[in-house]
Structure formats: C-alpha cells, structure tokens
Design an enzyme around this catalytic site. Structure first.
Site, PDB file in Angstrom:
ATOM      1  N   SER A  94       0.849  -1.186   0.000  1.00 55.96           N
ATOM      2  CA  SER A  94       0.000   0.000   0.000  1.00 55.96           C
ATOM      3  C   SER A  94       0.887   1.240   0.000  1.00 55.96           C
ATOM      4  CB  SER A  94      -0.913  -0.004   1.228  1.00 55.96           C
ATOM      5  OG  SER A  94      -1.785   1.106   1.198  1.00 55.96           O
ATOM      6  N   HIS A  98       2.158  12.178   0.072  1.00 55.95           N
ATOM      7  CA  HIS A  98       1.682  13.536   0.318  1.00 55.95           C
ATOM      8  C   HIS A  98       2.803  14.511  -0.024  1.00 55.95           C
ATOM      9  CE1 HIS A  98      -2.090  12.442   2.266  1.00 55.95           C
ATOM     10  NE2 HIS A  98      -1.430  11.498   2.932  1.00 55.95           N
ATOM     11  N   HIS A 108      -2.541   7.482  -4.215  1.00 52.06           N
ATOM     12  CA  HIS A 108      -2.668   6.243  -3.441  1.00 52.06           C
ATOM     13  C   HIS A 108      -2.639   5.061  -4.399  1.00 52.06           C
ATOM     14  CE1 HIS A 108      -5.650   3.013  -2.479  1.00 52.06           C
ATOM     15  NE2 HIS A 108      -4.867   2.887  -1.419  1.00 52.06           N
ATOM     16  N   ASN A 110      -2.746   0.527  -4.073  1.00 53.78           N
ATOM     17  CA  ASN A 110      -2.739  -0.669  -3.238  1.00 53.78           C
ATOM     18  C   ASN A 110      -2.943  -1.877  -4.132  1.00 53.78           C
ATOM     19  OD1 ASN A 110      -4.755  -2.778  -1.807  1.00 53.78           O
ATOM     20  ND2 ASN A 110      -3.310  -1.964  -0.298  1.00 53.78           N
ATOM     21  N   ARG A 112      -3.147  -6.263  -3.499  1.00 58.35           N
ATOM     22  CA  ARG A 112      -3.220  -7.207  -2.400  1.00 58.35           C
ATOM     23  C   ARG A 112      -3.712  -8.572  -2.877  1.00 58.35           C
ATOM     24  NH1 ARG A 112      -6.918  -3.305  -2.485  1.00 58.35           N
ATOM     25  NH2 ARG A 112      -9.114  -3.888  -2.578  1.00 58.35           N
ATOM     26  N   HIS A 143      -5.708   8.497 -16.587  1.00 58.71           N
ATOM     27  CA  HIS A 143      -6.748   7.513 -16.917  1.00 58.71           C
ATOM     28  C   HIS A 143      -6.425   6.756 -18.208  1.00 58.71           C
ATOM     29  CE1 HIS A 143      -9.956   7.980 -13.888  1.00 58.71           C
ATOM     30  NE2 HIS A 143      -9.400   9.171 -13.703  1.00 58.71           N
ATOM     31  N   HIS A 173     -20.864  12.419   2.865  1.00 56.57           N
ATOM     32  CA  HIS A 173     -21.243  13.572   3.689  1.00 56.57           C
ATOM     33  C   HIS A 173     -20.792  14.884   3.056  1.00 56.57           C
ATOM     34  CE1 HIS A 173     -17.170  12.493   4.802  1.00 56.57           C
ATOM     35  NE2 HIS A 173     -17.001  13.638   5.443  1.00 56.57           N
TER      36      HIS A 173
END
Length: 303
Positions: A94, A98, A108, A110, A112, A143, A173
C-alpha cells in the site's frame, strides 16, 4: 516462479521486491530524503515492513508498506467482510504520497492478495489520484494509462473499475469524490474471475505503472509557483483525504479489526491538515471552484 499457477510464497516475494524497487524510484525522484524501514510482527501471525519518507525535497510524507499477515479474525469481522472462513492470509503493498506542493497531487495505490481458510483466494487493488488543483490534461493522461493496463487483460475492465473507484472513493457527507478517481477492484476470485496467473499479472501491471507515472508528475509539477492561498486550499483538501481514510476506507477498517499495527495502518494520513468551522465556498470561477467542479462521479477522462 511458475507462470501457470503462482503460489502464495511467489506472490508474497514479488510484492516485497516491488516495495523495494518502488522506494528506490521515489527516492531518486525526490532527491532529498530516503525511506526509513520499520519492521514489525503481528501478534496473531505474520508481519511487515513499513517504509516512510519524511521531509523530502518534493514529498513531505510518503509511505510504502508491505505486509504478509495471517490468523483468525473475529466472528463480527468475518461477517462484515463476508468471509467464507474466519482464517485468512493476506499480503500486499500500500502506497500513499503527500507532496509538499499543492501543485503535486496526492496519490494512493494498493495491490493485495487474500486467501480464506477454505482455500478461496482473490486479488484486489487500484490507484487513485487526488489533485489539490485538477489539471485536466494530467488527469486524462492518468486515466489513459490505467485504461491501457486494464485493456491488456479485459477490454471491459477499465469502465468497470473506473466506476467502482468513483463509488468507493466518495465522501457521501461532502457529496464529492476524493479526487479524479482512477481504478479500484476487489475480490477478483481465482477460478471465477480468472486463473491465479491471470489475476496476479493484472495486479503486477497495475502496480508497475505507478512509479513511472507518478515520478514524471513529480518532475513536471514540483517547481510550479504557489502561495498562501494555495497552501490554505491544500490544508482543506488534505482534511477531506483524512476524513475518507478514517471513516470509510476498508483497508483501514480491516487492519484495525484484525489486530494490525496501528502506526502502519494510519501511515496514509497527511502530515498536516486542519478543520475550520464552516469555511466559505470558493468564489465562482476561481481555480478552487473549478477543482470542486471536477470532484464528481462519472467523468469520462479517456478521450
């Protein structure tokens, strides 16, 4: 390594080597700091190597974590994760970076591999890009490279995984996506979604495009000018990143619920961010408002 059916050990060894190679790429591109390594053991079985770079020339904080853990999860965790058997083996890498400059996006990645106690095995992973200021051309290039990697395996993958990323990396939210998306896939199951060799190769191809793409972005953007206004916007966008990782990220939840190492799990959080009460929305037509306009699902970045 067998090309027909890679073993658990084969996949684990490749991931550990990938961690080392990626750290070397990022150190070279940063040119100001090196990754330190923190080795750890999980009480229930297994462990990992957390590599963290801090106070670099371009990267303010970067984490590249490798883990290979096994054990038995709680009944509640097994139900929540739809586990066919509470015994598990999980290994992966992972990455969260920043950068100092608000002109260089957060990123980011990852990949697995997971085995349940009943022998069922699957892979997952993805990459997503979180610009502080969206550069449309760079988002399109990102992309396009993801689509090219997916198309090598299945021409339907990119559209499926892109929509999956839009749904996954979403802050309900805030009614906004975390960034410009990318691809996300989970529980591609050996036997159902492809052979072990095919799914492992997909995982490898996704991982291998990360370093060349992002180090080029570092070189292109790190010297672009910015001031206090851009730094203030970076602080706000970083807090959105932290909100997602703490409230919604499945990897964070899995690690904490299965007794993972807290420092390594929370390595993805930004080094500095802040929350002010009810901040004013950006002015119409401003670069900040333009960026907010891109933070939505369903953008067709491939032209």
């Amino acid at each position: 390594m067998s090309t027909s059916s890679p073993s658990r050990a084969d996949i684990t060894a490749w991931l550990q080597d990938f961690q080392s190679r990626l750290c070397q790429q990022l150190e070279t591109a940063d040119g100001g700091a090196c990754f330190g390594q923190d080795d750890w053991l999980r009480p229930g079985g297994g462990g990992g190597h957390s590599r963290v770079l801090e106070n670099g020339r371009i990267l303010e904080k970067g984490g590249v974590g490798f883990s290979a853990v096994e054990g038995t999860m709680s009944e509640a965790a097994a139900r929540q994760l739809h586990m066919p058997d509470p015994h598990f083996y999980a290994t992966g890498v992972s990455v969260v970076l920043h950068p100092r400059s608000p002109r260089v996006p957060i990123i980011h990645m990852n990949v697995r591999y997971f085995e349940a106690g009943n022998g069922e095995a699957w892979v997952g992973g993805g990459i997503d890009l979180t610009p502080i200021y969206v550069d449309e051309a760079q988002a399109q290039r990102f992309h396009q490279q993801l689509k090219a990697a997916c198309d090598k395996h299945n021409p339907a993958y990119y559209a499926r995984f892109h929509a999956w990323a839009d749904d996954y990396f979403y802050l309900p939210h805030r009614h906004e996506t975390r960034g410009v998306g990318g691809i996300f896939f989970d529980r591609l199951t050996v036997g159902k979604d492809g052979s072990a060799a095919e799914l492992f190769k997909l995982m490898q191809d996704v991982a291998e495009l990360f370093g060349p793409f992002y180090t080029q972005l570092m070189r292109e953007n790190h010297a672009l000018p910015f001031g206090e206004r851009e730094e203030a916007w970076q602080t706000l966008r970083r807090n959105r990143y932290a909100e997602f990782n703490l409230a919604f990220d499945r990897g964070t939840r899995f690690g904490l619920e299965t007794g993972g190492r807290t420092e390594s799990i929370l390595m993805s959080l930004p080094p500095r961010c802040g929350w002010s009460y009810n901040p004013a929305p950006p002015a119409p037509g401003s670069p900040e408002a333009t960026t907010l306009g891109w933070l939505r699902k369903g953008v067709d970045w491939v032209i």
